[in-house]
Design an enzyme around this catalytic site. Structure first.
Site, PDB file in Angstrom:
ATOM      1  N   ASP A  79      -2.545  -2.060  -0.392  1.00  0.00           N
ATOM      2  CA  ASP A  79      -2.912  -0.778  -0.981  1.00  0.00           C
ATOM      3  C   ASP A  79      -4.075  -0.132  -0.253  1.00  0.00           C
ATOM      4  OD1 ASP A  79      -4.506  -2.922  -2.067  1.00  0.00           O
ATOM      5  OD2 ASP A  79      -5.269  -1.530  -3.571  1.00  0.00           O
ATOM      6  N   GLU A 140      -5.686  -4.352  -4.596  1.00  0.00           N
ATOM      7  CA  GLU A 140      -6.998  -4.914  -4.283  1.00  0.00           C
ATOM      8  C   GLU A 140      -8.088  -3.909  -4.579  1.00  0.00           C
ATOM      9  OE1 GLU A 140     -10.516  -5.947  -1.705  1.00  0.00           O
ATOM     10  OE2 GLU A 140      -9.325  -4.109  -1.790  1.00  0.00           O
TER      11      GLU A 140
END
Length: 384
Positions: A79, A140
């Site tokens: 991400d 994350e």
């Protein structure tokens, strides 16, 4: 040089143009499944999407290897932060930047591109190496959610490297634990001009508590911050609610809990003091929510993952210092779950801004370091 820099760049460019803001990693995960499968890995996506809210789970790609040695993990996250849609990478004098009003996405797609190039080089050069387990997490940037939800029992590796840092000459071995807090102070609303005596300002109660708290750097190991304060709806209304959000971080777990308790106590005292002089015995009152945000990382300097990286750097006439940081990463979660993962850099700079950048030379350097780490670990040569 073993690394194919042009190929590494092509993969990096391909990955950063695939939009993957946190929770929306589905498209990049599908592409990565294909890439790692074509490289000969056993690939699967775990079932953490229900816990994280992402479009997909964490991606795990296992390469069997040719040497009877313990598997080593290579990890990053899929991400990116916002603004991260419609990224257009531009190469200027050997450095990638974003052409528009977006981040670049080097955090952490430079890591993924490096890992892919490492495994392609291993295959192309027919290097005999240990098993390698690639772990790419989701969310994350949303609080390490993918790593938190990951079932470690399904992994075969128990040590490794996470590529999620700027410094290409350091390995992060020490990072703090963090507690997050949310406080709500409830006062009483009243017209600020006509009947102020009937009101009780939640802002005043909260401010009294905050004034009693030490913020910023508390000591060499501990920090505290209040980052959000919401209160009030109009200047002529005494505010009946104040919302306060903040955090405490420390490398010392006992100190972390001590400072957290001090903050809670400061708010409790402020509420009690205000209630003692309040015409309404039920106001103000206080609600608190404490969350253990993430654990600490504390990898000893003589741990094999540290010695492996330092040996690899030495072989390449480079330095590699152990580093203590103030931020958290997936490494914190892995450490608590029994995986010692040192964090190394890809060279990415100005993270989470539209000025984010990464140089080709730094990415190549990181890839070469990992190749050397794999060769050393696979050979079984002494690290001391």
């Amino acid at each position: 040089m073993m690394i194919n820099a042009e190929r590494l760049c092509r993969v990096f460019e391909e990955l950063v143009v695939i939009d993957s803001p946190s929770m929306e990693e589905g498209a990049v995960c599908l592409r990565l499944q294909t890439i790692f499968s074509e490289l000969g890995a056993q690939v699967y996506v775990d079932e953490t999407r229900e816990k994280t809210g992402s479009q997909t789970g964490n991606l795990i790609a296992f390469f069997m290897g040719d040497v009877d040695a313990e598997p080593i993990m290579l990890s990053g996250h899929m991400d990116t932060v916002e603004p991260g849609r419609g990224i257009n990478p531009v190469l200027r004098d050997g450095v990638y930047v974003s052409a528009g009003e977006t981040i670049l996405g080097a955090d952490d797609k430079s890591a993924i591109a490096i890992i892919i190039e490492v495994m392609r080089t291993v295959r192309e050069k027919n290097l005999k190496i240990c098993p390698v387990e690639v772990v790419l997490t989701t969310c994350e940037e949303k609080g390490l959610l993918g790593a938190k939800a990951l079932d470690i029992s399904k992994l075969r590796s128990r040590f490794g490297l996470i590529l999620d840092s700027t410094d290409v000459e350091g390995i992060v071995t020490k990072a703090p634990a963090a507690n997050r807090f949310t406080f709500r102070i409830y006062g009483k609303a009243a017209h600020a001009g006509a009947q102020p005596e009937k009101g009780l300002s939640a802002i005043q109660v909260a401010s009294s508590a905050i004034s009693a708290i030490k913020l910023g750097r508390i000591d060499d190991e501990t920090t505290c911050n209040i980052g959000i304060f919401h209160a009030g709806t109009a200047t002529n209304i005494i505010p009946d609610l104040a919302l306060i959000e903040g955090e405490v971080r420390s490398h010392n777990l006992a100190r972390l809990e001590e400072v957290t308790l001090e903050i809670v106590s400061a708010f409790e005292r402020s509420v009690k003091t205000a209630r003692d002089s309040s015409p309404d015995p039920d106001f103000p009152f206080f609600e608190k929510e404490l969350i253990r945000d993430f654990p600490n990382t504390d990898i000893k300097h003589d741990h094999r993952v540290v010695k492996l990286v330092q040996k690899a750097a030495y072989n390449q006439n480079r330095s590699m210092d152990t580093v203590t940081v103030g931020g958290g990463s997936d490494a914190n979660i892995f450490f608590e779950k029994g995986i010692a993962a040192g964090v190394i850099g890809t060279g990415m700079k100005d993270l989470h801004t539209t000025s984010e950048n990464v140089s080709i030379s730094d990415m190549v350097s990181a890839a070469e370091l990992i190749i050397e780490v794999l060769k050393i670990h696979s050979s079984g040569e002494p690290l001391y």
